[in-house]
Design an enzyme around this catalytic site. Sequence first.
Site, mmCIF file in Angstrom:
data_model
loop_
_atom_site.group_PDB
_atom_site.id
_atom_site.type_symbol
_atom_site.label_atom_id
_atom_site.label_comp_id
_atom_site.label_asym_id
_atom_site.label_seq_id
_atom_site.Cartn_x
_atom_site.Cartn_y
_atom_site.Cartn_z
ATOM 1 N N ASP A 1 -10.571 31.193 25.845
ATOM 2 C CA ASP A 1 -9.499 30.214 25.756
ATOM 3 C C ASP A 1 -8.250 30.817 26.380
ATOM 4 O OD1 ASP A 1 -8.470 31.962 23.871
ATOM 5 O OD2 ASP A 1 -8.705 30.601 22.175
ATOM 6 N N ARG B 1 -3.878 22.615 14.623
ATOM 7 C CA ARG B 1 -2.958 23.572 15.241
ATOM 8 C C ARG B 1 -2.192 22.882 16.377
ATOM 9 N NH1 ARG B 1 -4.399 29.552 17.703
ATOM 10 N NH2 ARG B 1 -5.816 28.390 19.063
#
Length: 539
Positions: free
Chosen positions: A451, A171
Amino acid sequence: MSAVLKEIQSHAPDAGIQFPAGAPADLIGPDAQAFLAGLHRRFESARQARLAARVRRQAEFDAGAVPDFRDDTRAIRDGDWRVAPIPGALLDRRVEITGPVDPKMVINALNAGANCYMADFEDSTSPTWENLLTGQRALREAVAGTLSFVADNGKRYALKPESERAVLIVRPRGWHLDEKHVRVDGERMSGALFDAGLFAFHNAAALATRDRGPYLYLPKLQSMEEAQLWQQALSHMEAGLGLPQGRIKVTVLIETLPAAFEMDEILHALRDRIVGLNCGRWDYIFSYIKTFRRHRDRVLPERAQVGMTQPFLRAYSELLIQTCHRRGAHAMGGMAAQIPIADDADANDKALARVRADKLREVTAGHDGTWVAHPALIPLARQVFDERMPGPHQQHLGREEVIVSRDDLIRPSLGSITRAGFEGNVEVCVRYLAAWLDGNGCVPIHWLMEDAATAEIARTQLWQWLHAADDGRCPLHLDDGTAIDDALFERALLNLPSRLAGQSLPGAARIPEAIAMLEELTRRDTLADFLTLPAYEHI
């Protein structure tokens, strides 16, 4: 070698591209530099146009508009078409693990028994120059099968044979993020194109030879036009690297509210290379808050009460499944953020029960796979999917009975804001931001793996709750009747250092800086689009 790459290599070093002194030549040599510079020059103006379109669209939402399905793309939604066939390595994705790109994590994730590992340069990586280069090197060595790591205690980590490893999916960062360490003709390069371009430059040929990619997860898209930009950029990479068109396969995270109204269009824009969509639930909640930041009638309750059973989230999940299966694509479920609780068996059992219930909801609804943040959750998630999904996927479940309207996707949520929820948002945001500034983008807090997405929920909720009275109405209140105002926020900030005292925390030395940054961002009249944009200038 492609003719394009040969032409690149025939030229002298490109003086228009600048890197920090000492950039390793094996990772960013003249050929890689020329490849990256070509990407920037070809696509930077289009990227800026797409970012400007986001700003204009958000201004409409701030003025009272709401997202809706597009009239100009109705033919795409109504059309009878399917995406290209899914490669064999991605047919069964029932359990995927995600995490940052440091060598130890890369080895553990690839060895953990998941079907796929999403190596994340975005929400779980703090984009220091060292982290980015370490991650690119780790992935290159992992693709080559040579990656190893020795911990401070002398423990050695090594890769299992490729047949026993998870399939690698990378990603890159989203379109909105710059890479400040790389300048082309004086302009910062796109973080997305740097991450994806450098990974492809070093690994595409080796992965293609083994039918293992390259595979990417594309984050934060808000429109079909942004998907079209990725299509053009990836086609350009393929041409430059001598790959067949469509070799680079992608999965798109539907993690913004505007994108939920363009799922068909995004699949169509990438139809020659896309293999699925993913319910990026945490960023999706963040996007809902940001989109409706000026809509007091759509204020969400505290994060703990915003689960996937909330009507607007259930509608999003079911529409994604229906859309993907109609088009021959995978519909991936969302992240289980829980991590094992080693010293409290009862609390651990309850946490695992929540994970099991969430994964059972996903597989029953028709998802083709799911995400976990910790290796210990892989067996549980696999068991749930194995019991309900004997085949490699569930594309035969068309979910034709699902009917989702605009109002279903934006329906307000019921719930409350507790004092613990308010103060918890302050703590999560400060602790995560301090760790991020210190170079750590994936932080365990209260037995959840936090996150950037979850920190963004905390930050944007604080801003929205505190600015809800900007139109002259009364402020919002906690469930005990306390007004949510500057005084409540200031007390939470002042009390936080004493609450955290004595704990060994990632980035502890930067907590005062994180508190100051959160205070400044929360008191601003306008909500910052992303926490990581101003924070990036401090790393």
